[in-house]
Design an enzyme around this catalytic site. Structure first.
Site, PDB file in Angstrom:
ATOM      1  N   LYS A 116       0.825  -1.211   0.000  1.00 29.18           N
ATOM      2  CA  LYS A 116       0.000   0.000   0.000  1.00 29.18           C
ATOM      3  C   LYS A 116       0.858   1.259   0.000  1.00 29.18           C
ATOM      4  O   LYS A 116       0.552   2.242  -0.675  1.00 29.18           O
ATOM      5  CB  LYS A 116      -0.937  -0.007   1.211  1.00 29.18           C
ATOM      6  CG  LYS A 116      -2.086  -0.998   1.119  1.00 29.18           C
ATOM      7  CD  LYS A 116      -2.994  -0.867   2.321  1.00 29.18           C
ATOM      8  CE  LYS A 116      -4.245  -1.727   2.176  1.00 29.18           C
ATOM      9  NZ  LYS A 116      -3.956  -3.143   2.107  1.00 29.18           N
ATOM     10  N   HIS A 235     -14.207  -3.146   8.575  1.00 26.64           N
ATOM     11  CA  HIS A 235     -13.526  -2.827   7.330  1.00 26.64           C
ATOM     12  C   HIS A 235     -13.656  -3.944   6.301  1.00 26.64           C
ATOM     13  O   HIS A 235     -12.893  -3.980   5.332  1.00 26.64           O
ATOM     14  CB  HIS A 235     -12.040  -2.508   7.573  1.00 26.64           C
ATOM     15  CG  HIS A 235     -11.829  -1.430   8.589  1.00 26.64           C
ATOM     16  ND1 HIS A 235     -12.136  -0.113   8.354  1.00 26.64           N
ATOM     17  CD2 HIS A 235     -11.371  -1.480   9.867  1.00 26.64           C
ATOM     18  CE1 HIS A 235     -11.861   0.603   9.417  1.00 26.64           C
ATOM     19  NE2 HIS A 235     -11.411  -0.200  10.355  1.00 26.64           N
ATOM     20  N   ARG A 292      -6.245  -8.622  -8.638  1.00 22.84           N
ATOM     21  CA  ARG A 292      -6.917  -9.922  -8.762  1.00 22.84           C
ATOM     22  C   ARG A 292      -8.387  -9.673  -9.051  1.00 22.84           C
ATOM     23  O   ARG A 292      -8.845  -8.536  -9.089  1.00 22.84           O
ATOM     24  CB  ARG A 292      -6.783 -10.713  -7.453  1.00 22.84           C
ATOM     25  CG  ARG A 292      -7.269  -9.912  -6.240  1.00 22.84           C
ATOM     26  CD  ARG A 292      -7.270 -10.726  -4.966  1.00 22.84           C
ATOM     27  NE  ARG A 292      -7.432  -9.913  -3.773  1.00 22.84           N
ATOM     28  CZ  ARG A 292      -8.583  -9.436  -3.312  1.00 22.84           C
ATOM     29  NH1 ARG A 292      -9.702  -9.686  -3.985  1.00 22.84           N
ATOM     30  NH2 ARG A 292      -8.643  -8.719  -2.216  1.00 22.84           N
TER      31      ARG A 292
END
Length: 678
Positions: A116, A235, A292
């Site tokens: 990230k 989340h 993906r």
């Protein structure tokens, strides 16, 4: 095109990939762990090979074993699904070295977007707007704490290599930082083998909007519009829909073009998702790219009439994209609900057990790649069947329920109806919660943000309501009729003997029978049901209420229609031991029949012993023997299904004994410590 592929995954995505491969005439090889020997994905593939024990790290994460199976079975390519090895660049490289095609992006693109922090640095150079934060390499706790203070609270900590909501914490103030960072890093190292984190400003009431992109090896790259994935818990996504409500065409194009630019910047090939976090004012920021296929890809398929798995296979085989940007259009609206074996009322704890009964809504076969204007527009992607077990080793997803409508209003109605028709017995599910969510004011009016569930907590988690008379009447009739059937079967040749029949006949007075049903969710005391037998019907009452005439109108197996007073009531009653599961009027009422003839089971008081809510591993012990604690103090932290669960003090008291150490595996219901009231 390939003639045989290996699917390096399990569950519903393995079944999903196999379905498209079969339609295209491609043979499939499944791999499975010892826990999955009888799994659905094993049954639907042409071949299946055992690769190891139940633990994923000894089976589904063993890339070298999977490659060896592919070569031994003559597979030409490997489809990784999502999760497990799907975003593992080393595995993609190993496939290439073994002469196998990895059905996914190049390893270089995965490396670029897999971290990230690195991805955000890349996007910053490409002038893609980023949320203010720290995405660097420095991981010293004091340094990160200082960065969080500088950013300003609330701050979001995220595992740099993370996904699926794991290794993520929202920190409200500086005092919470130290404990949250430690917990975040523990979960990150357990889930991803990397405890590096990044910190960024936690936006208030943001929406989570992602763009589906697709690129081929010939330089073509397009976007297949957006999905709104704002409704989340811990989340993790709960509901997804496409297109995003209230999305102006100009913003859709801007986000789509930004996503394509991001994909091109890393030489992307195949299916990918660029995720953005968007403010209510329409501004948006790059969040991450998932290299993906996504769990929620079906909603994109439903509105575009495409089969994204087919596109993956064609692109991996070197073919051009089946469609160009100008050939794509949005048709209707689609919503996906993730049906999980979990208990929303207990903090969404996963539920382990066997699917003793499962009846799904009337799904319409959705012909991917064809028209989407279907009579009912219901699709179910699932990797389990009735009789299968949900184990502690893997994600507890039961199915993805996907609906399509000509517009959002129709899709909402179809989703509510489909959830009402879903019946599962054997473990806790989130079906009732999903129905409240879909029918709730916030979601139905598209008042969306990632805090929707917390913001509407009281409406989504109402106090448990007592079972209605109709549900109790259905349970009573089902019980009485099953006794008649059993009596008739046992009577055999003496079926005409009145003494051998369970008809409730008495010579001088009607038989007044008292039934007792327990309800762990809604009633502190058992429901007292009175049934007075008559010639062709009964008198029925609950507690001291006025009796009503009750009669059986029809019965077809477990489906029962009754008349209660002036009301016609329809429902299904499934018996599982002493439990009668009543499904009526779109609701599920699990009622425990207190059989007066059965031997009372032994009861063991746990006293002050706090027990494990599910099977798992102890990752932290936060109290010591003899320590005085206050109500709510964290005592033990368990990890189960890669999520942390905190065991807290139920009231003020003293820790009498610690029964497990860090690293110990514990069973469901195992006492973790002994606790005395102060």
């Amino acid at each position: 095109m390939f003639t045989k592929i290996l699917i390096a995954n399990r569950g519903e995505i393995a079944c999903r990939v196999a379905a498209t491969a079969r339609r295209m005439g491609i043979k499939t090889v499944a791999v499975y762990s010892e826990a999955d020997a009888n799994a659905k994905h094993v049954a639907v593939c042409d071949e299946a090979v055992l690769i190891g024990p139940a633990a994923a790290k000894e089976s589904y994460l063993r890339g070298e074993k999977i490659i060896a199976v592919a070569k031994a079975t003559g597979a030409q390519a490997i489809h990784p699904g999502y999760g497990f090895l799907s975003e593992n660049a080393e595995f993609a490289d190993a496939c290439a070295e073994a002469g196998l095609v990895f059905i996914g992006p190049p390893a270089s693109a995965m490396r670029a977007m897999g971290s990230k922090s690195a991805a955000k640095q890349l996007m910053e150079k490409a002038n893609v707007p980023l949320v203010p934060g720290y995405h660097g390499e420095q991981q010293d706790a004091d340094f990160l704490h200082a960065q969080a203070d500088k950013i300003g609270y609330p701050v979001l900590l995220k595992a740099s290599a993370g996904g699926g909501g794991k290794g993520m914490r929202v920190i409200e103030n500086s005092a919470q930082f130290k404990d949250a960072l430690a917990s975040c890093k523990r979960e990150a190292i357990s889930s991803f083998g990397d405890d590096k984190v990044l910190a960024e400003k936690y936006l208030q009431r943001p929406r989570h909007i992602e763009i589906q992109v697709f690129a081929d090896t010939l330089g073509n790259c397009i976007y297949l519009f957006e999905r709104d994935c704002s409704v989340q818990r811990r989340h993790q996504k709960v509901l997804e829909e496409a297109p995003a409500p209230n999305m102006p065409a100009e913003r859709r194009a801007a986000m789509g073009e930004a996503a394509v630019a991001a994909a091109k910047a890393v030489g992307y090939v195949g299916a990918g998702t660029v995720e953005f976090i968007a403010n209510q004012d329409g501004s948006f920021y790059f969040m991450e790219m998932n290299t993906r296929l996504q769990v929620e890809h079906p909603v994109t398929e439903m509105i575009t009439g495409t089969d994204l798995v087919e596109w993956q296979l064609r692109v991996a085989a070197g073919e051009p994209l089946p469609k160009q940007q100008h050939e794509l259009a949005i048709n209707g609206h689609s919503i996906e609900a993730r049906i999980y074996a979990e208990n929303p009322e207990k903090g969404f704890l996963p539920s382990i057990g066997t699917l003793r009964h499962m009846e799904t809504p009337g799904a319409v076969a959705f012909e991917l790649g064809g028209a989407v204007n279907l009579p009912a527009g219901v699709r179910i992607d699932s990797g389990v069947r009735a009789g299968d077990a949900i184990s502690p080793f893997y994600d507890p997803m039961i199915a993805k329920l996907i609906v399509w409508g000509a517009d959002r209003k129709q899709a909402l109605a179809r989703m509510a109806q489909a959830l009402s028709q879903y019946q599962i017995v054997g473990l806790a599910t989130n079906i009732a919660f999903l129905k409240r969510l879909v029918e709730g004011q916030a979601f139905s009016t598209a008042d969306l943000d990632t805090g929707l569930i917390e913001r509407n907590h009281d409406a989504l988690f109402p106090a448990a309501q007592a079972a209605p008379d109709a549900a109790l009447a259905l349970a009573a009739v089902s019980l009485i009729e099953s006794e008649k059937d059993r009596s008739a079967a046992q009577s055999g040749a003496n079926a005409a003997d009145p003494w051998g029949q369970a008809l409730g006949w008495r010579m001088n007075h009607p038989y007044l029978r008292a039934l007792s049903f327990g309800d762990e969710f809604a009633a502190a005391k058992p429901y007292g049901v009175n049934v007075s037998y008559r010639a062709t019907d009964w008198l029925f009452s609950v507690g001291t209420a006025q009796p009503q005439v009750l009669s059986l109108m029809s019965q077809d197996g477990n489906d029962i229609s009754i008349k209660l007073g002036e009301r016609a009531v329809h429902g299904t009653v499934r018996r599982d031991g002493d439990m009668l599961h009543v499904f009526t009027n779109g609701a599920h009422y699990p009622l425990a029949y207190n059989d007066p003839m059965a031997h009372a089971g032994e009861t063991e008081s746990e006293g002050g012993r706090l027990t494990a809510p599910m099977p798992g591993k102890v990752v932290a012990v936060l109290a010591a023997k003899g320590q005085e604690v206050k109500k709510g103090d964290a005592l033990v932290i368990m990890e189960a299904m890669k999520m942390e669960h905190t065991i807290a003090a139920p009231h003020d008291g003293v820790v009498d004994e610690i029964l497990y150490s860090v690293g110990d595996q514990v069973a469901d219901g195992a006492p973790l410590l002994a606790f005395k009231t102060a």
